[in-house]
Write a protein that holds these residues in place. Structure first.
Motif, PDB file in Angstrom:
ATOM      1  N   PHE B 280      18.729  15.895 -25.816  1.00  0.00           N
ATOM      2  CA  PHE B 280      18.614  16.538 -27.576  1.00  0.00           C
ATOM      3  C   PHE B 280      18.214  15.880 -28.282  1.00  0.00           C
ATOM      4  CE2 PHE B 280      19.360  20.300 -25.425  1.00  0.00           C
ATOM      5  CZ  PHE B 280      20.048  20.309 -23.578  1.00  0.00           C
ATOM      6  N   ALA B 281      17.710  15.082 -28.677  1.00  0.00           N
ATOM      7  CA  ALA B 281      17.910  13.127 -29.351  1.00  0.00           C
ATOM      8  C   ALA B 281      15.811  13.124 -29.543  1.00  0.00           C
ATOM      9  CB  ALA B 281      18.265  12.635 -29.647  1.00  0.00           C
ATOM     10  N   ARG B 282      15.567  13.691 -28.659  1.00  0.00           N
ATOM     11  CA  ARG B 282      14.023  13.574 -28.610  1.00  0.00           C
ATOM     12  C   ARG B 282      13.832  11.726 -28.167  1.00  0.00           C
ATOM     13  NH1 ARG B 282      10.769  19.244 -28.688  1.00  0.00           N
ATOM     14  NH2 ARG B 282      11.594  20.049 -26.864  1.00  0.00           N
ATOM     15  N   LYS B 283      14.477  10.943 -27.794  1.00  0.00           N
ATOM     16  CA  LYS B 283      14.649   9.793 -27.884  1.00  0.00           C
ATOM     17  C   LYS B 283      14.977   9.354 -26.851  1.00  0.00           C
ATOM     18  CE  LYS B 283      15.433   6.780 -31.564  1.00  0.00           C
ATOM     19  NZ  LYS B 283      17.501   5.856 -31.255  1.00  0.00           N
ATOM     20  N   PRO B 284      14.299   7.694 -26.277  1.00  0.00           N
ATOM     21  CA  PRO B 284      14.793   7.328 -24.844  1.00  0.00           C
ATOM     22  C   PRO B 284      16.117   6.974 -25.254  1.00  0.00           C
ATOM     23  CG  PRO B 284      12.977   6.772 -26.182  1.00  0.00           C
ATOM     24  CD  PRO B 284      13.137   7.040 -26.896  1.00  0.00           C
ATOM     25  N   ALA B 285      17.181   6.974 -24.610  1.00  0.00           N
ATOM     26  CA  ALA B 285      17.795   5.796 -24.239  1.00  0.00           C
ATOM     27  C   ALA B 285      18.547   4.964 -24.741  1.00  0.00           C
ATOM     28  CB  ALA B 285      19.090   6.079 -22.894  1.00  0.00           C
ATOM     29  N   PHE B 286      18.955   4.428 -25.663  1.00  0.00           N
ATOM     30  CA  PHE B 286      19.138   3.433 -26.109  1.00  0.00           C
ATOM     31  C   PHE B 286      19.651   2.067 -25.503  1.00  0.00           C
ATOM     32  CE2 PHE B 286      17.722   0.868 -30.400  1.00  0.00           C
ATOM     33  CZ  PHE B 286      18.215  -0.304 -30.212  1.00  0.00           C
ATOM     34  N   GLY B 287      19.458   1.206 -25.419  1.00  0.00           N
ATOM     35  CA  GLY B 287      20.408  -0.288 -24.789  1.00  0.00           C
ATOM     36  C   GLY B 287      20.313   0.599 -23.421  1.00  0.00           C
ATOM     37  N   TYR B 288      19.107   0.900 -22.319  1.00  0.00           N
ATOM     38  CA  TYR B 288      19.041   1.380 -20.827  1.00  0.00           C
ATOM     39  C   TYR B 288      19.314  -0.188 -20.498  1.00  0.00           C
ATOM     40  CZ  TYR B 288      17.420   2.545 -16.131  1.00  0.00           C
ATOM     41  OH  TYR B 288      17.319   3.045 -15.186  1.00  0.00           O
ATOM     42  N   LYS B 289      19.165  -1.329 -20.424  1.00  0.00           N
ATOM     43  CA  LYS B 289      20.052  -1.872 -19.327  1.00  0.00           C
ATOM     44  C   LYS B 289      21.029  -2.663 -19.811  1.00  0.00           C
ATOM     45  CE  LYS B 289      15.883  -4.239 -17.855  1.00  0.00           C
ATOM     46  NZ  LYS B 289      14.291  -5.251 -17.765  1.00  0.00           N
ATOM     47  N   ALA B 290      21.238  -2.387 -21.152  1.00  0.00           N
ATOM     48  CA  ALA B 290      23.141  -2.701 -21.169  1.00  0.00           C
ATOM     49  C   ALA B 290      23.986  -1.011 -21.201  1.00  0.00           C
ATOM     50  CB  ALA B 290      23.241  -2.594 -23.303  1.00  0.00           C
ATOM     51  N   ILE B 291      23.398   0.341 -20.794  1.00  0.00           N
ATOM     52  CA  ILE B 291      24.343   0.560 -20.178  1.00  0.00           C
ATOM     53  C   ILE B 291      24.438   0.333 -18.454  1.00  0.00           C
ATOM     54  CG2 ILE B 291      24.212   3.648 -19.717  1.00  0.00           C
ATOM     55  CD1 ILE B 291      23.060   3.686 -22.630  1.00  0.00           C
ATOM     56  N   VAL B 292      23.378   0.570 -17.567  1.00  0.00           N
ATOM     57  CA  VAL B 292      23.716  -0.208 -16.411  1.00  0.00           C
ATOM     58  C   VAL B 292      24.476  -0.938 -16.128  1.00  0.00           C
ATOM     59  CG1 VAL B 292      22.533  -0.751 -14.469  1.00  0.00           C
ATOM     60  CG2 VAL B 292      21.491   0.890 -15.967  1.00  0.00           C
ATOM     61  N   ALA B 297      29.666  -3.532 -15.138  1.00  0.00           N
ATOM     62  CA  ALA B 297      31.253  -4.186 -15.749  1.00  0.00           C
ATOM     63  C   ALA B 297      32.144  -3.076 -15.777  1.00  0.00           C
ATOM     64  CB  ALA B 297      30.489  -5.002 -16.741  1.00  0.00           C
ATOM     65  N   ILE B 298      31.911  -2.002 -15.912  1.00  0.00           N
ATOM     66  CA  ILE B 298      33.455  -1.487 -16.162  1.00  0.00           C
ATOM     67  C   ILE B 298      34.498  -1.064 -14.598  1.00  0.00           C
ATOM     68  CG2 ILE B 298      34.476   0.667 -16.454  1.00  0.00           C
ATOM     69  CD1 ILE B 298      32.428   1.367 -18.536  1.00  0.00           C
ATOM     70  N   ALA B 299      32.835  -0.722 -13.758  1.00  0.00           N
ATOM     71  CA  ALA B 299      33.721  -0.761 -12.287  1.00  0.00           C
ATOM     72  C   ALA B 299      34.141  -2.328 -11.568  1.00  0.00           C
ATOM     73  CB  ALA B 299      32.287   0.019 -11.510  1.00  0.00           C
ATOM     74  N   PHE B 300      33.409  -2.940 -12.153  1.00  0.00           N
ATOM     75  CA  PHE B 300      34.453  -4.471 -12.007  1.00  0.00           C
ATOM     76  C   PHE B 300      35.312  -4.896 -11.967  1.00  0.00           C
ATOM     77  CE2 PHE B 300      34.556  -8.660  -9.739  1.00  0.00           C
ATOM     78  CZ  PHE B 300      34.764  -9.253 -11.002  1.00  0.00           C
ATOM     79  N   ALA B 301      35.297  -4.735 -13.696  1.00  0.00           N
ATOM     80  CA  ALA B 301      36.551  -5.466 -14.151  1.00  0.00           C
ATOM     81  C   ALA B 301      37.237  -4.229 -14.237  1.00  0.00           C
ATOM     82  CB  ALA B 301      35.941  -5.292 -16.015  1.00  0.00           C
ATOM     83  N   GLY B 302      37.431  -2.772 -13.891  1.00  0.00           N
ATOM     84  CA  GLY B 302      38.605  -1.656 -13.261  1.00  0.00           C
ATOM     85  C   GLY B 302      38.897  -2.390 -12.151  1.00  0.00           C
ATOM     86  N   SER B 303      38.358  -2.554 -11.434  1.00  0.00           N
ATOM     87  CA  SER B 303      39.423  -3.031 -10.568  1.00  0.00           C
ATOM     88  C   SER B 303      40.640  -4.403 -10.694  1.00  0.00           C
ATOM     89  CB  SER B 303      38.318  -2.741  -9.186  1.00  0.00           C
ATOM     90  OG  SER B 303      37.488  -2.346  -9.399  1.00  0.00           O
ATOM     91  N   LEU B 304      40.520  -4.858 -11.762  1.00  0.00           N
ATOM     92  CA  LEU B 304      41.262  -6.180 -11.791  1.00  0.00           C
ATOM     93  C   LEU B 304      42.322  -5.765 -13.128  1.00  0.00           C
ATOM     94  CD1 LEU B 304      38.257  -8.441 -12.722  1.00  0.00           C
ATOM     95  CD2 LEU B 304      39.952  -8.473 -10.422  1.00  0.00           C
ATOM     96  N   ILE B 329      39.762  -6.696 -21.644  1.00  0.00           N
ATOM     97  CA  ILE B 329      38.462  -7.164 -21.333  1.00  0.00           C
ATOM     98  C   ILE B 329      37.618  -5.960 -21.057  1.00  0.00           C
ATOM     99  CG2 ILE B 329      36.248  -8.190 -19.542  1.00  0.00           C
ATOM    100  CD1 ILE B 329      38.220 -10.407 -21.240  1.00  0.00           C
ATOM    101  N   VAL B 330      38.384  -4.706 -20.149  1.00  0.00           N
ATOM    102  CA  VAL B 330      37.450  -4.107 -20.076  1.00  0.00           C
ATOM    103  C   VAL B 330      37.416  -3.028 -20.926  1.00  0.00           C
ATOM    104  CG1 VAL B 330      39.457  -1.997 -18.888  1.00  0.00           C
ATOM    105  CG2 VAL B 330      37.396  -1.751 -17.767  1.00  0.00           C
ATOM    106  N   ALA B 331      37.823  -3.358 -21.687  1.00  0.00           N
ATOM    107  CA  ALA B 331      38.122  -2.123 -23.319  1.00  0.00           C
ATOM    108  C   ALA B 331      36.036  -2.165 -23.890  1.00  0.00           C
ATOM    109  CB  ALA B 331      39.108  -1.980 -23.879  1.00  0.00           C
ATOM    110  N   ILE B 332      35.341  -2.806 -23.588  1.00  0.00           N
ATOM    111  CA  ILE B 332      34.589  -3.717 -24.259  1.00  0.00           C
ATOM    112  C   ILE B 332      32.789  -3.122 -23.937  1.00  0.00           C
ATOM    113  CG2 ILE B 332      33.399  -5.893 -24.050  1.00  0.00           C
ATOM    114  CD1 ILE B 332      35.790  -7.340 -25.004  1.00  0.00           C
TER     115      ILE B 332
END
Lengths: 303, 542
Positions: B280-292, B297-304, B329-332
Motif C-alpha cells: 500500500f506504499a508501493r515501496k519495498p519493505a525497508f530493512g528486510y534482513k533487519a526484520i527477519v 531475535a524476538i523468538a529467541f530472547a522471548g524464551s528467556l 533486551i526483548v523490547a529492542i
C-alpha cells in the motif's frame, strides 16, 4: 542500611522516567506516521519517490539508541526495587496472615486486628503468611505488593508519612471472595498508635461491642454484609431468628437461625449450607465460648 | 516470477467449487491447505465473537461496584472462559492456522504444506479440544473459576471442572505443535525454484519464527497442565507445601510456555503488517534482513524472560534483576521493526485502504502496549502495577490492539483473494474508526484505573474506581458496535461483493499471481521465482 527514599518515591521515580521516555517515543512515532501518510498519500504522490529499501547506519542508529534507553529504564527500575527490598533498621514488625477471604494482623504483643494499624513516621516490616492458597498483600498508596505463599514467609516494608486510611487489597486471585478481601492500613500518630496497641481508653477504633470487634478480626465481614446486601455469604442483617432453607446431608431442610444454629454454623459451617450460597465458609473452631456468645449476641442486635 | 494466465474469477470458484467429498465432508475431511485454513478461519472468528461477548458481559458487571448482573462465582467463571477462549482458541491459532494455512504455501510457490493429513489432524485436535472445553463448562463441578493461568494451590483445590479443562488445553496444544512442525518443514523443503531464503515474504518468515516457538514451547504447557491433572486426580503433591512441593514452581512451568506464547501471538501479526505496508506504499519493505533477524531475535530472547510475570511471587531478588534485564533486551527488536515499517512508508505512494488502516493501527496500538510493557517490565514499577488493571490494559493493547488488529488487517487484505469478492471499503473504514475509538476509550481507562490501584479479577471494587470503570464499559459498547459492523460488512462482501481479479491490491508476492479464488492445485505449473517479494518494478506493478 537506611534507604534514602520511601517506597512510594522509589517506584514513582522509576515510573516518571519510563513514562517520560515512553511519551517522547510515542509522540515521535505517531507524528512520523501521520505525517508520512498525509505527505505521501497517493493523491499527492501518485508514484513513490524512491524504492530504497536499506540503510545500515539507520539500522545501527535505531538499534543502539533504543538499547541505551531501555538500559536506562532497567537501571531506574532496578534501583527503585532495591529500595523496596532494603528494610530500615528501626522497622517495626507486624505479622500478616492471609486466608480466604480476609486479613489478620498480629502484633509483637499478641494483639490482633482486621485492619493494619501503623504509626506515622516509622518504617514497618510486614511478614506475610498464607493459610490456604496464594494471596497478595497490596497497598497502592505505598506502592508495595508481595504474594503470600503457603509454606513460605515473604515480607514488605513501608512507612506512612501522613495519618490516614489507605486501601489494602488482595492482589492474587483466590476464589469467590477475592474482591472482598479488602481492608485498610490505618496510619495513626505515634501517641494514638501506642494507645491502640496497648489497648487503653483512648484507643482509636474502640468498639463497645466485643461481638462486632470479633466479626472484624475474624474476617466475617469479608463475606457477610451488615446492610442486607448479598456478598459471598448471607447478610447478617435480620439473620437472627430468620427461617431459612439449608442443605444438610444432601437434603434440603428448613431451619430457624437461633443461637444454637448460629453456633453450629460458626464451628462447622459445612454441615448446613444455606441454599443458594457456595459451601466455602471455613470453620472457626478456635473461638472461646465467651467469644462465640459475644458474636451471637451482636448478630441478634442486627435486625 | 512467471505468471500463469489467470483463469476468469467470474466463472470459476477455484478450490471453493472443487471438493473431493460431498457437502460438509468435503470440508472436514479435506487435506487441501486452503479448505483447512477456512475451517480454522470460521471457527476462530466464531470463538472470537463468543470471547468478545464474554468480555462485554464482564464490562457490564463492572459498570458499578457490587453485584450488577451476576454473582461473584459466575463472574470468576466468565473471565476464566474469556481468557481461555481468546488465548487458546482465537489468538494463538488465529493468524498462523487460518492465514498461514490459506496463504503461506502459495507464497512459497508450493501446492500444499509438507504434511497435508497432519494438517487436517491439527484442525481436528483444535476442534476436539474446544469441544472438551465446552463440556467442561457443563459437567463436573461446573465451569473453571481459576483464571486462564490455573495458579496452584487454588486450581488443585477448586471443585470446578479444572480436570477436564486441562485435558482440553493439552489437546489444543498438540494442534499448535503439529502445525509448527508442518510449517517449519514446508518452509525448508517446499519453496519454489528461485525462492531463496532472502526472497521469502516477510509474512512467511514470521510464520517460520512462530513455528519454532510452537514446537519448542508448547510441550512445556502440555506437561504443566498434565501435572495439574495429576495433582488433582492422584494427589502427586509437586505444588503442595504440605507434601514438600512448591507453588512457585508451577508459575515457572506455566510461564516458560505462556510467555513465548505471546510471541506466537504477535509475530504473525507483525508478519501481516510487514507484507501489507509495502503493497500500500508501493515501496519495498525497508530493512528486510533487519526484520527477519528481529523476528528470530524476538523468538529467541522471548524464551528467556518468563519470570517477569513473577516479581512479586517470592522468588529471589537476583531472579527479579535477571529477568527484568532480559525483558528490556526483548523490547529492542520490536522497536527496530516499528522504525523499519515507518521507513517503508517514507517517500512511498500511500493508499489508505482498509488493510493499511488496520496495519497502521497495529503499529500504533502495539507501540502503546509495548511502551506500557516497559513499565511492567521494570522491577520497581512492576511491584505497583502487577495484578492490576494496568496489566490487563497492557496486554489488551498488545494482543488485541496488536494481533487482533493484524487479524482484521489480514481479513481485509486476503478475503478478496480467497473468495474473489471485494467488501465495501467505505463501510470497512467507518467500522475501523468506530473500533479504534471504542478500543482506546476502553483500554486507556483501564490502564488509568489500574495505575490508581484497582486489582484485576475483581468482581467488586471500591467506589473511587467507579467513574473510570463506567467509561471503560461505555468504550466496550462502542467497540462492540464497530466489530459487528466490520464482520457484517466482511460477510456481505464474501457473499455479494463485486468480483475481483487476481491482484486487486497490486502485490508482488506469489499469492497475487493466482486467480481469486485460487484453484485447488494453486498453480497451473510450478512457478519459477525471479525477483524478491516487494520488487514492484519487476512484478510489473510500477
Amino acid at each position: 542500611m537506611q534507604p534514602l527514599q520511601t517506597t512510594t518515591e522509589a517506584v514513582d521515580t522509576a515510573f516518571y522516567v519510563i513514562l517520560g521516555i515512553d511519551l517522547v517515543m510515542l509522540l515521535g512515532i505517531m507524528t512520523a506516521m501521520i505525517w508520512f501518510v498525509w505527505r505521501y498519500n497517493r493523491k499527492r504522490q501518485p508514484l513513490p519517490l524512491s524504492q530504497k529499501d536499506k540503510n545500515l547506519w539507520l539500522e545501527i542508529t535505531w538499534t543502539v539508541i533504543p538499547t541505551l534507553l531501555v538500559m536506562l529504564m532497567f537501571w531506574y527500575g532496578w534501583e527503585g526495587y532495591l529500595s523496596l527490598r532494603r528494610i530500615p533498621d528501626d522497622a517495626m514488625h507486624i505479622k500478616a496472615s492471609a486466608r480466604m477471604w480476609s486479613w489478620l494482623f498480629t502484633y509483637d504483643n499478641g494483639k490482633t486486628a482486621g485492619k493494619l494499624y501503623v504509626p506515622v513516621g516509622r518504617p514497618v516490616k510486614v511478614e506475610l503468611h498464607a493459610e490456604d492458597v496464594l494471596h497478595s498483600f497490596y497497598v497502592p498508596a505505598f506502592r508495595v505488593k508481595r504474594d503470600t505463599v503457603p509454606g513460605m514467609t515473604n515480607w514488605v516494608w513501608f512507612e506512612a508519612e501522613k495519618p490516614g486510611s489507605y486501601d489494602l487489597f488482595c492482589a492474587e486471585y483466590c476464589g469467590v471472595g477475592h474482591s472482598s478481601m479488602v481492608t485498610t492500613v490505618e496510619a495513626l500518630s505515634a501517641a494514638e498508635f501506642q494507645a491502640w496497641l496497648t489497648g487503653t481508653e483512648e484507643a482509636a477504633d474502640r468498639t463497645a461491642d466485643r461481638g462486632e470487634e470479633l466479626a472484624r478480626q475474624q474476617g466475617c465481614l469479608g463475606c457477610h454484609s451488615t446492610d442486607g446486601s448479598r456478598k459471598v455469604g448471607p447478610s447478617f442483617k435480620g439473620l437472627f431468628g430468620e427461617t431459612t432453607t439449608v442443605t444438610r446431608d444432601g437434603q434440603q431442610v428448613t431451619v430457624t437461625a437461633d443461637a444454637a444454629y448460629l453456633a453450629r454454623s460458626i464451628r462447622e459451617p459445612a454441615a448446613e449450607v444455606v441454599v443458594g450460597y457456595p459451601p466455602v465458609m471455613p470453620p472457626f473452631t478456635g473461638l472461646s465460648e465467651a467469644d462465640l456468645q459475644a458474636l451471637i449476641g451482636w448478630l441478634r442486635s442486627l435486625q | 516470477m512467471t505468471s500463469a494466465a489467470p483463469a476468469s474469477s467470474e466463472t470459476s470458484r477455484g478450490f471453493l467449487g472443487e471438493a473431493r467429498y460431498p457437502g460438509i465432508f468435503g470440508w472436514i475431511f479435506s487435506t487441501d491447505h486452503k479448505r483447512i485454513g477456512l475451517l480454522y478461519l470460521w471457527c476462530i472468528i466464531a470463538f472470537f465473537c463468543i470471547g468478545a461477548t464474554l468480555g462485554v458481559l464482564i464490562r457490564l458487571e463492572l459498570w458499578a461496584p457490587g453485584r450488577t448482573i451476576m454473582d461473584a462465582q459466575t463472574y470468576n467463571a466468565v473471565f476464566t472462559l474469556h481468557g481461555v477462549i481468546m488465548i487458546f482458541l482465537f489468538i494463538i491459532p488465529g493468524i498462523p492456522a487460518a492465514f498461514g494455512n490459506l496463504i503461506m504455501p502459495i507464497q512459497l510457490g508450493a501446492r500444499d504444506v509438507a504434511f497435508p493429513r497432519l494438517n487436517l489432524l491439527s484442525w481436528w485436535l483444535y476442534i476436539g479440544g474446544a469441544i472438551l472445553a465446552v463440556i467442561a463448562l457443563f459437567t463436573g463441578g461446573g465451569p473453571p473459576d481459576t483464571g486462564w493461568t490455573f495458579y496452584v494451590p487454588f486450581s488443585t483445590h477448586t471443585t470446578t471442572n479444572v480436570t477436564l479443562a486441562t485435558v482440553a488445553v493439552f489437546t489444543i496444544g498438540f494442534s499448535s505443535i503439529l502445525t509448527g512442525i508442518n510449517f517449519v518443514t514446508t518452509i525448508h523443503r517446499l519453496r519454489a525454484e528461485g525462492m531463496t531464503w532472502t526472497r521469502i515474504p516477510l509474512f512467511t518468515w514470521s510464520l517460520y519464527a512462530t513455528a519454532w516457538i510452537q514446537v519448542l514451547a508448547t510441550p512445556v504447557l502440555g506437561i504443566t497442565v498434565a501435572l495439574i491433572f495429576a495433582e488433582r486426580v492422584i494427589g502427586t503433591g509437586l505444588f503442595d507445601p504440605a507434601q514438600g512441593g512448591d507453588p512457585i514452581m508451577f508459575q515457572h512451568l506455566f510461564w516458560i510456555y505462556s510467555h513465548p506464547a505471546v510471541y506466537i501471538m504477535v509475530l504473525p501479526g507483525m508478519g501481516v503488517v510487514s507484507d501489507i505496508i509495502p503493497v500500500f506504499a508501493r515501496k519495498p519493505a525497508f530493512g528486510y534482513k533487519a526484520i527477519v533477524v528481529s523476528s528470530l531475535a524476538i523468538a529467541f530472547a522471548g524464551s528467556l524472560v518468563w519470570a517477569h510475570h513473577m516479581y512479586t511471587s517470592g522468588m529471589s531478588d537476583l531472579a527479579v534483576m535477571v529477568f527484568s534485564f532480559l525483558t528490556f533486551i526483548v523490547a529492542i527488536p520490536s522497536a527496530v521493526k516499528v522504525f523499519n515499517w515507518l521507513a517503508t512508508l517514507y517517500q512511498g505512494s500511500i493508499l489508505l485502504d482498509p488493510p493499511l488502516l488496520f496495519a497502521l493501527s497495529f503499529i500504533l496500538l502495539f507501540t502503546i502496549g509495548g511502551l506500557s510493557g516497559l513499565v511492567v517490565g521494570a522491577a520497581a514499577t512492576n511491584i505497583h502495577v502487577h495484578d492490576t488493571h494496568f496489566v490487563v490494559g497492557h496486554f489488551h493493547f498488545t494482543m488485541f490492539g496488536g494481533t487482533g488488529m493484524a487479524f482484521f488487517a489480514a481479513l481485509h487484505y486476503w478475503l478478496p483473494k480467497i473468495y474473489g469478492r471485494m467488501y465495501d471499503k467505505a463501510v470497512a473504514t467507518v467500522a475501523w474508526g468506530v473500533i479504534f475509538v471504542g478500543f482506546c476509550i476502553l483500554y486507556l481507562s483501564m490502564k488509568i484505573v489500574g495505575i490508581m490501584g484497582m486489582p484485576r479479577r475483581y468482581w467488586d471494587y471500591v467506589p473511587e474506581f467507579t467513574g473510570l470503570n463506567q467509561l471503560a464499559t461505555a468504550g466496550s459498547w462502542i467497540l462492540a458496535v464497530g466489530l459487528v459492523l466490520m464482520f457484517v460488512n466482511l460477510i456481505r462482501g464474501v457473499l455479494y461483493g463485486a468480483p475481483v481479479g487476481a491482484n486487486p491490491w497490486g502485490g508482488a508476492t506469489l499469492e497475487w499471481q493466482v486467480p481469486s479464488p485460487p484453484p485447488t492445485e494453486n498453480f497451473e505449473a510450478d512457478p519459477v521465482v525471479t525477483h524478491g517479494p516487494y520488487d514492484f518494478k519487476k512484478a510489473g506493478i510500477l
